[in-house]
Motif scaffolding. Structure first.
Motif, mmCIF file in Angstrom:
data_model
loop_
_atom_site.group_PDB
_atom_site.id
_atom_site.type_symbol
_atom_site.label_atom_id
_atom_site.label_comp_id
_atom_site.label_asym_id
_atom_site.label_seq_id
_atom_site.Cartn_x
_atom_site.Cartn_y
_atom_site.Cartn_z
ATOM 1 N N ASN A 68 -4.382 2.701 -4.082
ATOM 2 C CA ASN A 68 -4.521 2.502 -2.638
ATOM 3 C C ASN A 68 -3.273 1.882 -2.027
ATOM 4 O OD1 ASN A 68 -7.104 3.526 -2.767
ATOM 5 N ND2 ASN A 68 -8.113 1.510 -2.776
ATOM 6 N N ARG A 69 -2.675 0.931 -2.737
ATOM 7 C CA ARG A 69 -1.507 0.225 -2.203
ATOM 8 C C ARG A 69 -0.249 1.081 -2.256
ATOM 9 N NH1 ARG A 69 -0.215 -5.121 -1.382
ATOM 10 N NH2 ARG A 69 -2.234 -5.088 -0.342
ATOM 11 N N TYR A 70 -0.093 1.851 -3.305
ATOM 12 C CA TYR A 70 1.191 2.534 -3.501
ATOM 13 C C TYR A 70 1.145 4.041 -3.285
ATOM 14 C CZ TYR A 70 2.899 -1.895 -5.127
ATOM 15 O OH TYR A 70 3.266 -3.217 -5.179
ATOM 16 N N ARG A 71 0.044 4.561 -2.796
ATOM 17 C CA ARG A 71 0.036 5.990 -2.504
ATOM 18 C C ARG A 71 0.915 6.235 -1.281
ATOM 19 N NH1 ARG A 71 -3.508 7.248 1.778
ATOM 20 N NH2 ARG A 71 -4.763 5.448 2.429
ATOM 21 N N VAL A 72 1.776 7.227 -1.324
ATOM 22 C CA VAL A 72 2.623 7.579 -0.178
ATOM 23 C C VAL A 72 2.643 9.084 0.039
ATOM 24 C CG1 VAL A 72 4.136 5.603 -0.452
ATOM 25 C CG2 VAL A 72 4.674 7.705 -1.655
ATOM 26 N N ASP A 73 1.957 9.815 -0.843
ATOM 27 C CA ASP A 73 2.048 11.263 -0.745
ATOM 28 C C ASP A 73 0.848 11.893 -0.061
ATOM 29 O OD1 ASP A 73 0.332 10.540 -2.713
ATOM 30 O OD2 ASP A 73 0.904 12.125 -4.117
ATOM 31 N N ASP A 74 -0.102 11.050 0.428
ATOM 32 C CA ASP A 74 -1.271 11.646 1.039
ATOM 33 C C ASP A 74 -1.676 10.947 2.332
ATOM 34 O OD1 ASP A 74 -2.027 9.330 -0.143
ATOM 35 O OD2 ASP A 74 -3.874 10.096 -1.037
ATOM 36 N N PHE A 75 -0.663 10.438 3.091
ATOM 37 C CA PHE A 75 -0.967 9.895 4.403
ATOM 38 C C PHE A 75 -1.499 11.005 5.297
ATOM 39 C CE2 PHE A 75 2.329 6.513 3.558
ATOM 40 C CZ PHE A 75 1.430 5.474 3.562
ATOM 41 N N THR A 76 -2.578 10.716 6.019
ATOM 42 C CA THR A 76 -3.055 11.674 7.000
ATOM 43 C C THR A 76 -2.160 11.607 8.231
ATOM 44 O OG1 THR A 76 -4.513 10.092 8.096
ATOM 45 C CG2 THR A 76 -5.417 11.290 6.191
ATOM 46 N N LYS A 77 -2.254 12.622 9.086
ATOM 47 C CA LYS A 77 -1.469 12.637 10.316
ATOM 48 C C LYS A 77 -1.823 11.430 11.176
ATOM 49 C CE LYS A 77 1.347 14.610 13.300
ATOM 50 N NZ LYS A 77 1.284 13.629 14.404
ATOM 51 N N GLU A 78 -3.114 11.069 11.194
ATOM 52 C CA GLU A 78 -3.549 9.921 11.992
ATOM 53 C C GLU A 78 -2.937 8.626 11.470
ATOM 54 O OE1 GLU A 78 -5.483 12.254 10.780
ATOM 55 O OE2 GLU A 78 -6.029 13.284 12.644
ATOM 56 N N GLU A 79 -2.860 8.472 10.122
ATOM 57 C CA GLU A 79 -2.278 7.258 9.532
ATOM 58 C C GLU A 79 -0.795 7.163 9.849
ATOM 59 O OE1 GLU A 79 -4.934 6.282 5.588
ATOM 60 O OE2 GLU A 79 -3.511 7.938 5.484
ATOM 61 N N GLU A 80 -0.101 8.298 9.778
ATOM 62 C CA GLU A 80 1.331 8.265 10.077
ATOM 63 C C GLU A 80 1.569 7.954 11.548
ATOM 64 O OE1 GLU A 80 3.496 11.619 8.791
ATOM 65 O OE2 GLU A 80 3.125 11.284 6.660
ATOM 66 N N ASP A 81 0.680 8.432 12.430
ATOM 67 C CA ASP A 81 0.827 8.162 13.860
ATOM 68 C C ASP A 81 0.643 6.677 14.163
ATOM 69 O OD1 ASP A 81 1.339 10.777 14.388
ATOM 70 O OD2 ASP A 81 -0.705 11.279 15.027
ATOM 71 N N GLU A 82 -0.127 5.967 13.301
ATOM 72 C CA GLU A 82 -0.368 4.548 13.508
ATOM 73 C C GLU A 82 0.792 3.676 13.045
ATOM 74 O OE1 GLU A 82 -2.846 2.853 15.034
ATOM 75 O OE2 GLU A 82 -3.405 4.833 15.764
#
Length: 511
Positions: A88-102
């Protein structure tokens, strides 16, 4: 029963808020309310409503007056496994579009500016393979267990540093398993995990060099137990555990910890230096942090307690100690300061926020502390340069000399042990004593001898007259005196100065 999923003493956090952590103290019904409830004693700052007493009935005793509350089992979380927290802390390859927008920051004009993930592809590629991760933090993520050990080993086989601050861990068996499985692990931080003070089985964990147990509620009895497992510690941090007594099981002295170089006991409740003396035979100890305790005095042990029990009768107390931090204690005497000179290798000392080092409370200024501490190179976190030391020592010697009339030599050496040494080292000579003559003789010795000669065209030169006058006599006063001495009323005078070897001569010229 819905609350069966929890147990007394278990660490939990509020559902959806891993930062709000507490301990289960009650399971069962609450009078006047239907269903099952969990009584939680929340950690300081997490908030509560009472102390375990509700509507006149005592369900449990909480640590604070308003640190407890009752919650439905569904409102609490028993936490997640360590592998899940790492993902959960180190995942960077599966951000959703909504998460990246935040992901944004505010500009100076308070406008939202999107964060660009510089090097995102490179980071993604690296962390797809967790075996390259050597340092990780899962602080306040609700970690309650190690999960399947094989899974953890395969996920981060090369991990060296792990920060577990503010999680739900409490059982030492989990920590032992964790350290065994991660063979490369050297540093583990368990700050703000309420660890149990007992365990049944231990392992030998030679790979762990730094162990942090700040705010964990541990006692020294527990430290004595875990030192067998953590036999190769270099640093041990035990801040804010409310420790007051160091319980040494044999000979009233702490043994073992042969590799320990740094021991941090800051912000505890230690009020007797005798407790600290129990640490004097830790053979590798170089740094001892004792800030924010309740110590009033410091002494150097002339003999380690029961040193023979260690098999080394010639043991030198605190032999390798270089750094001693004593800030924010209650030390208020120079004997404690002077005793620091007896520590064989002590060069870094902190005394700030003690009465003895606070000039506003009658304590000593920095230059006095420097002069009294002959070997110290760093005082209160600031380097003592050779120039500062020289100036401080000279100033200190002159300060003592100014008070020398009030004390005999033995008394001076007792109150200022380095005075004679510093006076000789800097070649400072005794000042000539000031005459103690008093009364008329003392007053007369302060007068100036003046010879007055009166010369005028109409009267020639009169017989000189010598008088002794105070140094504060003004020219106007001197003219008035000439009027009286030579009876020169209504005659305008001019004074001329003639300096001679033994007196001052004034020529009084009458026009």
């Amino acid at each position: 029963m819905a609350a069966v999923g929890f147990r007394l003493g278990q660490r939990v956090h509020a559902a959806g808020d891993p930062g709000r952590v507490g301990t289960v103290r009650y399971l069962g019904p609450v009078e006047g309310h239907s269903g099952d409830w969990v009584g939680v004693d929340w950690d300081a700052g997490a908030g509560g409503r009472h102390d375990g007493l509700l509507a006149g009935r005592r369900y449990f005793h909480a640590a604070g007056e308003r640190s407890a509350s009752f919650a439905r089992p569904t409102a609490l979380s028993a936490g997640i496994t360590l592998p899940d927290a790492l993902r959960n802390r180190y995942r960077v390859d599966d951000f959703t579009k909504e998460e990246e927008d935040e992901m944004y920051v505010f500009s100076t004009s308070q406008k939202r500016v999107s964060v660009e993930l510089v090097g995102k592809n490179k980071v993604q590629e690296k962390l797809k393979n967790f075996n390259e991760l050597i340092s990780a933090s899962v602080s306040f993520m609700g970690v309650s267990s190690t999960g399947p050990l094989d899974e953890l080993k395969n996920l981060v086989p090369n991990l060296r540093e792990l920060d577990l601050t503010g999680n739900l861990l409490s059982q030492w068996q989990d920590i032992f398993f964790l350290c065994e499985v991660l063979a490369s692990l050297e540093v583990i931080d368990l700050t703000n995990n309420t660890m149990e003070n007992d365990f049944t089985k231990s392992s030998f964990l030679k790979n762990i060099h730094v162990l942090v147990l700040n705010y964990c509620g541990v006692t020294w009895e527990l430290v004595e137990k875990i030192k067998v497992s953590f036999s190769c510690l270099i640093e041990l941090h035990l801040m804010s555990n409310r420790m007051k007594i160091i319980m040494a099981p044999v000979g009233n002295i702490v043994q073992g910890f042969d590799t320990l170089r740094l021991l941090n006991l800051e912000d505890n409740h230690i009020d007797s230096w005798d407790e600290i003396v129990k640490l004097s035979c830790l053979r590798s100890l170089e740094q001892l942090h004792l800030n924010k305790n309740m110590l009033k005095h410091v002494t150097y042990p002339s003999n380690p307690p029961l040193s023979g029990s260690l098999g080394d009768a010639d043991a030198v107390p605190f032999e390798k100690l270089r750094v001693l931090l004593l800030g924010s204690n209650q030390i208020d005497d120079f004997l404690s300061v002077d005793s620091l000179n007896l520590f064989p290798n002590l060069t870094d000392v902190r005394l700030s926020d003690n009465p003895i080092a606070d000039p506003a409370k009658g304590g000593a200024p920095r230059f006095v502390l420097i002069a009294r501490l002959g070997k110290v190179k760093i005082l209160n976190g600031s380097e003592v340069s050779p120039r500062e030391r020289r100036e401080a020592e000279i100033r200190y010697v002159r300060l003592v000399m100014a008070k020398a009339e009030s004390y005999d030599p033995d008394e001076i050496n007792r109150l200022h042990p380095r005075f004679t040494e510093l006076k000789a080292f800097h070649g400072i000579e005794d000042e000539k004593p000031i005459s103690k003559t008093s009364g008329p003789q003392k007053m007369a010795s302060g007068l100036i001898s003046i010879t007055l000669k009166c010369v005028g065209p109409s009267m020639g030169e009169k017989q000189p007259l010598t008088k002794k006058l105070p140094p504060a006599t003004t020219v106007g006063k001197l003219k008035s005196l000439c009027d009286g001495f030579f009876k020169l009323k209504d005659i305008k005078l001019r004074l001329y100065l003639e300096e001679e070897v033994r007196c001052i001569v004034f020529r009084c010229v009458c026009n």
